[in-house]
Design a protein around this motif. Structure first.
Motif, mmCIF file in Angstrom:
data_model
loop_
_atom_site.group_PDB
_atom_site.id
_atom_site.type_symbol
_atom_site.label_atom_id
_atom_site.label_comp_id
_atom_site.label_asym_id
_atom_site.label_seq_id
_atom_site.Cartn_x
_atom_site.Cartn_y
_atom_site.Cartn_z
ATOM 1 N N SER A 2 0.827 -1.194 0.000
ATOM 2 C CA SER A 2 0.000 0.000 0.000
ATOM 3 C C SER A 2 0.869 1.254 0.000
ATOM 4 C CB SER A 2 -0.887 -0.026 1.250
ATOM 5 O OG SER A 2 -1.460 1.225 1.468
ATOM 6 N N ALA A 4 0.222 3.986 1.524
ATOM 7 C CA ALA A 4 0.257 4.551 2.877
ATOM 8 C C ALA A 4 1.338 3.882 3.720
ATOM 9 C CB ALA A 4 -1.101 4.392 3.546
ATOM 10 N N ALA A 8 4.642 5.781 5.178
ATOM 11 C CA ALA A 8 4.960 5.766 6.607
ATOM 12 C C ALA A 8 6.348 5.194 6.857
ATOM 13 C CB ALA A 8 3.914 4.958 7.365
#
Length: 93
Positions: A2, A4, A8
């Motif tokens: 992903s 995201a 991160a």
């Protein structure tokens, strides 16, 4: 993977590398011996090159990869010259 999770992980890597660079800079200025300062400088340029690689992955630009290669090459030459100076007292014979 992903986007995201990747974002991160890259942000975490940048934060940890910035912390490692801060600790290496502290040792560079605080180091009691010249050998400690050379080792801190070596650690600082390796962390800097790695941080440039993380920036390159995050932005998708190849310019950061070339800059990291240049930093690594110049850092290695500087570390070798400083180590030789500390061992013999001169760089060029």
């Amino acid at each position: 993977m992903s986007a995201a999770i990747l974002g991160a992980a890259l942000a975490g890597a940048q934060a940890l590398l910035a912390g490692a660079m801060a600790l290496a800079a502290w040792r560079l200025f605080r180091g009691p011996r010249a050998q400690d300062r050379v080792l801190a400088l070596d650690t600082l340029y390796v962390n800097g090159a790695t941080l440039l690689l993380v920036f390159g992955i995050r932005s998708g630009s190849t310019l950061y990869f070339e800059a990291a290669l240049l930093v690594a090459l110049l850092g290695f030459a500087a570390t070798a010259a400083l180590a030789r100076f500390l061992m013999r007292g001169e760089v060029i014979e």
